[in-house]
Design a protein around this motif. Structure first.
Motif, mmCIF file in Angstrom:
data_model
loop_
_atom_site.group_PDB
_atom_site.id
_atom_site.type_symbol
_atom_site.label_atom_id
_atom_site.label_comp_id
_atom_site.label_asym_id
_atom_site.label_seq_id
_atom_site.Cartn_x
_atom_site.Cartn_y
_atom_site.Cartn_z
ATOM 1 N N LYS A 60 43.940 39.275 44.141
ATOM 2 C CA LYS A 60 43.780 39.805 45.359
ATOM 3 C C LYS A 60 43.222 38.901 46.285
ATOM 4 C CE LYS A 60 41.763 43.546 46.716
ATOM 5 N NZ LYS A 60 41.330 44.925 47.000
ATOM 6 N N GLU A 61 42.230 38.049 46.089
ATOM 7 C CA GLU A 61 41.331 37.238 46.612
ATOM 8 C C GLU A 61 41.978 36.002 47.078
ATOM 9 O OE1 GLU A 61 38.709 38.351 48.394
ATOM 10 O OE2 GLU A 61 38.844 40.367 47.496
ATOM 11 N N LEU A 62 42.804 35.598 45.912
ATOM 12 C CA LEU A 62 43.361 34.293 45.742
ATOM 13 C C LEU A 62 44.769 33.953 46.447
ATOM 14 C CD1 LEU A 62 42.964 33.684 42.061
ATOM 15 C CD2 LEU A 62 41.377 33.057 43.933
ATOM 16 N N ARG A 63 45.495 35.310 46.757
ATOM 17 C CA ARG A 63 46.848 35.244 47.265
ATOM 18 C C ARG A 63 46.893 35.325 49.126
ATOM 19 N NH1 ARG A 63 47.913 32.565 43.767
ATOM 20 N NH2 ARG A 63 48.305 33.432 41.713
ATOM 21 N N ARG A 64 47.844 34.522 49.564
ATOM 22 C CA ARG A 64 48.062 34.338 50.973
ATOM 23 C C ARG A 64 48.508 35.785 51.644
ATOM 24 N NH1 ARG A 64 50.570 30.886 53.116
ATOM 25 N NH2 ARG A 64 51.677 29.979 51.336
ATOM 26 N N VAL A 65 48.440 36.773 50.790
ATOM 27 C CA VAL A 65 49.197 38.045 51.383
ATOM 28 C C VAL A 65 48.397 39.088 51.196
ATOM 29 C CG1 VAL A 65 51.236 39.623 50.647
ATOM 30 C CG2 VAL A 65 51.336 37.226 50.167
ATOM 31 N N LYS A 66 48.267 39.962 52.221
ATOM 32 C CA LYS A 66 47.483 41.138 52.257
ATOM 33 C C LYS A 66 47.852 42.288 51.306
ATOM 34 C CE LYS A 66 45.697 44.818 55.349
ATOM 35 N NZ LYS A 66 45.578 45.372 56.577
ATOM 36 N N LEU A 67 47.181 42.142 50.134
ATOM 37 C CA LEU A 67 47.500 43.034 49.044
ATOM 38 C C LEU A 67 46.623 44.110 48.786
ATOM 39 C CD1 LEU A 67 48.160 40.086 46.417
ATOM 40 C CD2 LEU A 67 49.705 41.211 47.730
ATOM 41 N N GLN A 68 46.950 45.361 48.308
ATOM 42 C CA GLN A 68 46.368 46.386 48.062
ATOM 43 C C GLN A 68 45.791 46.073 46.669
ATOM 44 O OE1 GLN A 68 46.762 47.849 51.100
ATOM 45 N NE2 GLN A 68 46.343 49.835 50.035
ATOM 46 N N GLU A 69 46.374 45.631 45.796
ATOM 47 C CA GLU A 69 45.793 45.076 44.330
ATOM 48 C C GLU A 69 46.780 44.132 43.778
ATOM 49 O OE1 GLU A 69 43.316 45.961 42.722
ATOM 50 O OE2 GLU A 69 42.649 47.524 44.158
ATOM 51 N N ALA A 70 46.458 43.421 42.905
ATOM 52 C CA ALA A 70 47.202 42.522 42.220
ATOM 53 C C ALA A 70 46.894 42.362 40.582
ATOM 54 C CB ALA A 70 47.239 41.139 42.819
ATOM 55 N N TYR A 71 47.789 41.939 39.812
ATOM 56 C CA TYR A 71 47.661 41.949 38.399
ATOM 57 C C TYR A 71 48.569 40.938 37.818
ATOM 58 C CZ TYR A 71 46.986 46.802 39.864
ATOM 59 O OH TYR A 71 46.709 48.023 40.549
ATOM 60 N N ALA A 72 47.824 40.290 36.823
ATOM 61 C CA ALA A 72 48.564 39.159 35.917
ATOM 62 C C ALA A 72 49.153 39.731 34.586
ATOM 63 C CB ALA A 72 47.523 37.929 35.281
#
Length: 452
Positions: free
Chosen positions: A364-376
């Motif tokens: 979530k901290e790495l992507r240039r998108v406002k994300l609620q969550e992100a998962y690999a």
């Protein structure tokens, strides 16, 4: 984005492998020249030799212009100091630190992590996150992984399909006719080492590894529907007595469904330490692959064997040997991507990719998108983004088909209030929607441009 990664070990290398997928300027700091040479040969980064806790070294790495620092060396104090220097001297906006020690992670000291004391915005603890991941798999026997999403209301299950799966050779858009209660969305499929997003008329094949979405309370039913269910994991055997084993033991001691657990550790001091810290564990000191030790551990009556040593080879070998001795469920922790791809061709061991588990905490901290969550997911082949559509977003009010999403990405779920929608290209996105988007690693930059 200009990013400094402190530490070129396995965690640092895995983080860099994800960072290079975006439009990032990356510097890596380490006091081991060999590791720096390895990572700079593989990736386009600026290698900086020196101590991550020294201001002059961080300055050489470009700290004056950095947007983010990731301090992930194997020394907690170094990581803390690097974040402190990043804040005090260079005003780096975001600071992430790897912290492994239970002392520093104790909630009673949580108040010290703020701008007035230790300016750390996010703490990651790979060993703890891996142990929590393992426990989820133990609790849902038959799945290769279970990823809670949407505030744990839903989950993404990873299943490997056997020849006995009753849903083989059925077009995906006809699955519900085979089982009226099957409420799922197929996210991705890994087949013969290739990951792809399936179309409506694709069929499932034996050996496929699939990722699918379902409601959390339907997880057991979905595992059974695909014929992947296994025996309940009541008796646990752990190979290796490291920090992962300790954290996993602490979690197991809180689970009423687990009758007993044993740990095999070759180092006598480590074995004695675990025996003191884990009152309900049976800790066996000895060579973990010795027939004598395995018999002492009563491996023939074990439900699940979990290999968590630092050696990928030893973990894989322990799992294969356990399966040969009749253990139904085996789990291997691996750190190297090559083993991640190879293990599925060798045996039926469930794989825990330490790299992907760690990355999921910071995506979530790495992507240039406002994300609620992100998962690999998909063994590093792709990511799942959880995004809330806001009124000012350019995609608000647009049909999915008009967003020009790359073929290797798909919105597979929309939560609109209390309504759950499995969308198609004609579905319109509205303000307030929570969407789940699968993005292949090859099109991350493209997807960022659409949703940034």
């Amino acid at each position: 984005m200009k990013i400094i990664v402190c530490g070129a070990g396995s965690i640092g290398q895995s983080i860099v492998s994800y960072l290079v997928q975006g439009n990032n300027d990356i510097a890596v700091v380490d006091n081991n020249q060999r590791r720096l040479d390895e990572i700079s040969t593989e990736f386009d980064i600026l290698p900086v030799f020196g101590e991550a806790s020294h201001p002059d070294i961080l300055e050489r790495a470009g700290a004056k212009d950095a947007d983010l620092i990731l301090a992930v060396t194997n020394v907690d104090e170094v990581n803390m100091m690097a974040c402190q220097i990043a804040y005090t001297l260079f005003d780096i906006p975001r600071k992430i630190a790897r912290i492994d020690s239970d002392v520093f992670l104790d909630p009673i000291w949580g108040a010290m992590y703020n701008d007035k004391h230790l300016p750390i915005d996010l703490i990651i603890s790979p060993d703890i996150e891996v142990s929590e991941n393992i426990l989820q798999i133990i609790k849902y026997p038959g799945c290769r992984g279970i990823l809670p999403v949407l505030d744990k209301q839903g989950c993404v299950l990873s299943l490997k399909l056997s020849a006995n799966c009753p849903l083989l050779n059925v077009p995906l858009n006809q699955l519900y006719r085979q089982d009226d209660n099957l409420d799922i969305a197929i996210v991705s499929i890994i087949r013969d080492g290739r990951c792809f997003i399936p179309e409506a008329y694709d069929i499932l094949s034996s050996g496929d590894e699939i990722n699918l979405y379902t409601d959390m309370h339907h997880a057991y039913d979905v595992i059974n529907a695909f014929g992947a269910e296994k025996t309940t994991n009541e008796r646990v055997l752990i190979f290796g007595g490291n920090a992962i084993a300790e954290h996993l033991g602490q979690l197991i001691e809180l689970e009423d469904s687990i009758i007993s657990y044993k740990i095999i550790e070759e180092n006598l001091d480590n074995a004695r330490y675990l025996a003191r810290e884990l009152p309900n564990a049976v800790v066996i000191n000895g060579e973990m692959l010795s027939d004598i030790i395995l018999n002492e551990a009563d491996i023939n009556h074990t439900d699940v064997a979990i290999a968590v040593t630092p050696s990928d080879k030893d973990n894989l070998l322990a799992s294969l040997l356990s399966a040969k001795r009749g253990v139904t469920n085996t789990i291997s922790v691996v750190n190297t991507p090559s083993y991640s791809n190879m293990v599925f061709n060798i045996g039926d061991s469930t794989l825990i990719d330490k790299r992907s588990v760690t990355i999921s905490k910071i995506l979530k901290e790495l992507r240039r998108v406002k994300l609620q969550e992100a998962y690999a997911v998909s063994r590093g082949h792709g990511e799942i983004w959880e995004i809330k559509i806001e009124a000012e977003d350019l995609c608000n009010g647009k049909k999915i088909g008009s967003l020009n999403l790359p073929k290797q990405s798909r919105i597979f779920l929309i939560i609109r209030g209390s309504e759950k929608i499995y969308p198609d290209p004609t579905t319109t996105l509205l303000s307030g929607d929570n969407i789940l988007l699968y993005v292949d690693s090859s099109v991350i930059r493209y997807a960022e441009n659409i949703f940034s």
